[in-house]
Design a protein around this motif. Structure first.
Motif, PDB file in Angstrom:
ATOM      1  N   VAL A   1       0.729  -1.199  -0.027  1.00 33.46           N
ATOM      2  CA  VAL A   1      -0.026  -0.050   0.063  1.00 33.46           C
ATOM      3  C   VAL A   1       0.759   1.159   0.046  1.00 33.46           C
ATOM      4  O   VAL A   1       2.265   1.178  -0.176  1.00 33.46           O
ATOM      5  CB  VAL A   1      -0.939  -0.067   1.252  1.00 33.46           C
ATOM      6  N   SER A   2       0.101   2.487  -0.045  1.00 30.39           N
ATOM      7  CA  SER A   2       1.058   3.689   0.036  1.00 30.39           C
ATOM      8  C   SER A   2       1.747   3.841  -1.227  1.00 30.39           C
ATOM      9  O   SER A   2       2.899   4.349  -1.057  1.00 30.39           O
ATOM     10  CB  SER A   2       1.684   3.938   1.324  1.00 30.39           C
ATOM     11  N   ASN A   3       1.347   3.226  -2.415  1.00 27.12           N
ATOM     12  CA  ASN A   3       2.011   3.422  -3.691  1.00 27.12           C
ATOM     13  C   ASN A   3       1.402   4.539  -4.546  1.00 27.12           C
ATOM     14  O   ASN A   3       0.274   4.657  -4.868  1.00 27.12           O
ATOM     15  CB  ASN A   3       1.938   2.179  -4.416  1.00 27.12           C
ATOM     16  N   PRO A   4       2.204   5.752  -4.752  1.00 25.33           N
ATOM     17  CA  PRO A   4       1.493   6.791  -5.508  1.00 25.33           C
ATOM     18  C   PRO A   4       1.497   6.621  -6.818  1.00 25.33           C
ATOM     19  O   PRO A   4       2.107   5.739  -7.625  1.00 25.33           O
ATOM     20  CB  PRO A   4       2.559   7.768  -4.978  1.00 25.33           C
TER      21      PRO A   4
ATOM     22  N   ASP B   1      -3.645   6.927  -6.054  1.00 26.63           N
ATOM     23  CA  ASP B   1      -2.854   6.348  -5.233  1.00 26.63           C
ATOM     24  C   ASP B   1      -3.325   4.936  -4.675  1.00 26.63           C
ATOM     25  O   ASP B   1      -4.404   4.826  -4.280  1.00 26.63           O
ATOM     26  CB  ASP B   1      -2.340   7.303  -3.962  1.00 26.63           C
TER      27      ASP B   1
ATOM     28  N   GLU C   1      -3.915   2.241  -2.043  1.00 20.95           N
ATOM     29  CA  GLU C   1      -3.879   1.855  -0.671  1.00 20.95           C
ATOM     30  C   GLU C   1      -4.793   0.607  -0.467  1.00 20.95           C
ATOM     31  O   GLU C   1      -5.676   0.548   0.364  1.00 20.95           O
ATOM     32  CB  GLU C   1      -4.697   2.988   0.077  1.00 20.95           C
TER      33      GLU C   1
ATOM     34  N   ASP D   1      -6.960   6.496  -3.181  1.00 23.86           N
ATOM     35  CA  ASP D   1      -7.012   7.996  -2.936  1.00 23.86           C
ATOM     36  C   ASP D   1      -7.104   8.528  -4.482  1.00 23.86           C
ATOM     37  O   ASP D   1      -5.941   8.388  -5.178  1.00 23.86           O
ATOM     38  CB  ASP D   1      -6.002   8.267  -2.192  1.00 23.86           C
TER      39      ASP D   1
END
Length: 332
Positions: free
Chosen positions: A120-123, A137, A139, A164
């Motif tokens: 996760v937290s991959n832009p 993004d 998540e 996101d």
């Protein structure tokens, strides 16, 4: 060839979907492995059209292509796909006939969900095909990437799974059309499922598209835009957690304060519905696929989306019933 019987009302600047698997073995034996030599023209064989090659696999003989064209509802629509040219390169997305030129005509953001990432937290994983480049993004912990058209988006392995999106997709928007496909298994029933939510510091439900589970009868699709919410019953005691792909298209028009809903190309019997439409106010971090927000970036337990989505399109123009039916028929 697109027969006029599959076009409902003349369409201008329409993104035509092509399932490349239908082109046969000769195409896949001769086209470049990355599809860089693909070109699309009108029926005259000369006038080139913008196209986007989302994906191609010359081993499994599959691929997903879109091109922009005007469609006629009273005569046959003919186009040519050219390939087998080793001397050409793929278009850049910003070229005249590149992918961004397919998604004009009011499109604000278009997500094919062709890409994915581990963790996760991959832009910027989920690319927006429009010139706005409102990339999403990641998540999301879910790892089934199979979709209706090539890859797709699965959510729900974790109750926190979501995507996101930049606030600019909806912030300040009045007129709107959102369309896409969902596939929700029956095991996800028993609770509401959020498709898309937009929030600001004062209003957590500034914008919402969600599926309401109604144990007393028909399930509902609910659209909330700025000042009002409109529920549509699924007809004949229908439910949305069927485990099959369903197409939706919903519109909101500011000038006449009116909303409409279409399921699998058919307008709801309640269309049109009067609802107030004002400019949306979305804060940073407040536009989310797959979660219901209690405040910006904070989620309601149990209302997360469980299932799959594909081909989510957001436009700042109001599509009519003919567009809704043609979009469904072109992709079904």
């Amino acid at each position: 060839t697109i027969p006029s019987t599959r076009v409902y009302g003349d369409q201008i600047g329409f993104p035509v979907y092509v399932d490349l698997s239908l082109l046969g073995a000769d195409f896949f034996n001769r086209v470049a492995s990355d599809g860089r030599d693909i070109r699309v023209t009108l029926g005259d064989g000369v006038t080139e059209l913008p196209h986007e090659l989302v994906g191609i696999d010359t081993v499994s003989d599959t691929g997903e292509l879109y091109f922009k064209a005007d469609l006629n509802s009273s005569s046959v629509n003919e186009f040519y796909i050219y390939f087998d040219n080793e001397d050409v390169s793929a278009y850049d997305r910003t070229d005249t006939y590149g992918s961004e030129s397919v998604w004009t005509n009011g499109f604000q953001a278009v997500y094919h969900f062709e890409d994915s990432a581990v963790g996760v937290s991959n832009p910027d994983v989920y690319l927006d095909s429009t010139a706005n480049q409102y990339h999403g993004d990641d998540e999301n912990t879910s790892n089934d990437t199979s979709g209706l058209f090539g890859n797709g988006l699965e959510l729900g392995d974790s109750t926190n799974d979501h995507i996101d999106l930049p606030r600019g997709v909806l912030d300040g928007v009045t007129d709107i059309t959102v369309s896409g496909w969902w596939n929700i298994p029956s095991t996800s029933g028993g609770a509401d499922r959020m498709i898309l939510s937009g929030a600001n510091a004062g209003v957590p439900d500034e914008f919402m598209l969600w599926l309401d589970n109604d144990a007393s009868g028909d399930d509902e699709f609910i659209f909330e835009h700025s000042n009002g919410a409109e529920p549509w019953d699924f007809d004949n005691n229908g439910v949305w957690d069927t485990g099959v792909w369903e197409h939706f298209l919903v519109t909101g028009e500011d000038a006449i304060d009116e909303v409409n809903f279409y399921l699998n190309g058919a307008g709801d019997t309640e269309n049109p519905d009067p609802q107030p439409i004002d400019a949306l106010s979305i804060d940073n971090g407040g536009l989310v696929i797959g979660q219901n927000q209690t405040s910006v970036g904070n989620f309601t337990a149990g209302n997360n989306f469980i299932g799959k989505m594909d081909e989510i399109r957001i436009a700042t123009t109001v599509r009519d019933r003919h567009w809704a039916r043609t979009e469904f028929e072109n992709m079904v």
